[in-house]
Design a protein around this motif. Structure first.
Motif, PDB file in Angstrom:
ATOM      1  N   HIS A  62       0.829  -1.203   0.000  1.00  0.00           N
ATOM      2  CA  HIS A  62       0.000   0.000   0.000  1.00  0.00           C
ATOM      3  C   HIS A  62       0.861   1.249   0.000  1.00  0.00           C
ATOM      4  O   HIS A  62       2.067   1.200   0.223  1.00  0.00           O
ATOM      5  N   HIS A  64       1.993   4.087   1.813  1.00  0.00           N
ATOM      6  CA  HIS A  64       2.255   4.764   3.080  1.00  0.00           C
ATOM      7  C   HIS A  64       3.765   4.887   3.189  1.00  0.00           C
ATOM      8  O   HIS A  64       4.488   4.012   2.733  1.00  0.00           O
ATOM      9  N   ASP A  66       5.968   4.412   5.423  1.00  0.00           N
ATOM     10  CA  ASP A  66       6.784   3.371   6.051  1.00  0.00           C
ATOM     11  C   ASP A  66       6.779   2.070   5.240  1.00  0.00           C
ATOM     12  O   ASP A  66       7.377   1.078   5.661  1.00  0.00           O
ATOM     13  N   HIS A  67       6.143   2.098   4.095  1.00  0.00           N
ATOM     14  CA  HIS A  67       6.134   0.920   3.210  1.00  0.00           C
ATOM     15  C   HIS A  67       6.655   1.283   1.818  1.00  0.00           C
ATOM     16  O   HIS A  67       7.460   0.567   1.253  1.00  0.00           O
ATOM     17  N   HIS A 153      -7.520   0.324   4.935  1.00  0.00           N
ATOM     18  CA  HIS A 153      -6.367   1.044   5.496  1.00  0.00           C
ATOM     19  C   HIS A 153      -5.972   2.148   4.514  1.00  0.00           C
ATOM     20  O   HIS A 153      -5.831   3.315   4.890  1.00  0.00           O
ATOM     21  N   ASP A 172      -0.503  -3.770   5.900  1.00  0.00           N
ATOM     22  CA  ASP A 172      -1.129  -3.246   7.119  1.00  0.00           C
ATOM     23  C   ASP A 172      -2.602  -3.622   7.208  1.00  0.00           C
ATOM     24  O   ASP A 172      -3.270  -3.272   8.185  1.00  0.00           O
TER      25      ASP A 172
HETATM   26 ZN   LIG Z   1       0.057   1.691   6.461  1.00  0.00          ZN
END
Ligand SMILES: [Zn+2]
Length: 243
Positions: A62, A64, A66-67, A153, A172
């Motif tokens: 996804h 975000h 942190d990914h 999410h 997530d």
């Molecule tokens: Zn996330």
């Protein structure tokens, strides 16, 4: 940490899981993490006797930071193909804006008190995905990665079933607190009710499939009992009225 499948887990700066998977010449990175995680990813790849330039695929669960935050830098270095769900791809290429925090859940309400701070640390360097996949697609990665779209999410959050190995990557959409699978926190999710329904749908879609391991976006890897844990999670979501 390496396992029998050539899978290596790196824990990033926001306790985000980054997975580096080797299969023959293939070198795949699931969710390369924050921009500041890149050094760690490069070091791990080098410790395997490989070069970051050899990364062939970057698979994103996804959009975000942190990914997906290190996706562009790793693609620039390697020329790897970037995969993300079609509903998250406009955010990844910088065409659409997604707030990092929502006024929901404990963390969300707390972080809303710190305007600007979160945004400063949550920028994702834009990159055009090579493949914008959809539910049910089978990605030509690691012999076949089956996509299970699990929105909530983020709009394009997705899980991947690595069919050859019986491993489910959940990002997530489904997180692991150790003994318990959980939904993502509301403050970082655009539609938590939808996330609950999606997680239950993933459990159901895989109820007659053979898989044993879970690789979540946060928390420890589950080995062996993945399917049973998912079944318990699905039942709990229903009891709580979230499915
Ligand atoms: Zn996330």
């Amino acid at each position: 940490m390496k396992d029998k499948y050539g899978m290596h887990r790196i824990v990033g700066n926001l306790s985000n899981n980054i997975y580096v998977v080797e299969r023959g010449n293939e070198l795949v990175v699931f969710d390369p993490g924050m921009p500041s995680d890149l050094r760690r990813v490069r070091d791990r790849i080098k410790s395997l006797g490989r070069s970051p330039e050899e990364v062939s695929s970057i698979v994103l669960t996804h959009f975000h930071v942190d990914h997906a935050g290190a996706a562009r830098a790793l693609k620039d270095e390697s020329g790897a193909r970037v995969y993300i769900h079609v509903d998250d791809s406009p955010y990844l290429r910088g065409e659409k804006y997604m707030p990092s925090v929502y006024n929901a859940g404990f963390q969300g309400r707390l972080l809303m008190l710190l305007p600007g701070i979160v945004e400063r640390y949550s920028g994702v360097p834009p990159v055009e995905a090579d493949v914008a996949f959809d539910d049910g697609d089978v990605l030509p990665v690691l012999g076949g990665l089956e996509v299970l779209h699990s929105p909530g999410h983020t709009p394009g959050s997705s899980c991947f079933l690595w069919r050859d190995r019986g491993v489910l990557f959940t990002g997530d959409a489904i997180q692991n607190w150790g003994l318990l699978l959980v939904l993502p926190e509301g403050g970082f999710s655009y539609d938590l009710a939808l996330a609950g329904r999606s997680a239950a749908a993933v459990v159901d879609a895989l109820s007659d499939r053979d898989y044993t391991d879970l690789c979540p976006g946060h928390g420890p890897v589950v080995r062996g009992s993945g399917r049973e844990m998912m079944a318990g999670f699905g039942a709990r979501l229903r009891r709580m009225g979230k499915a």
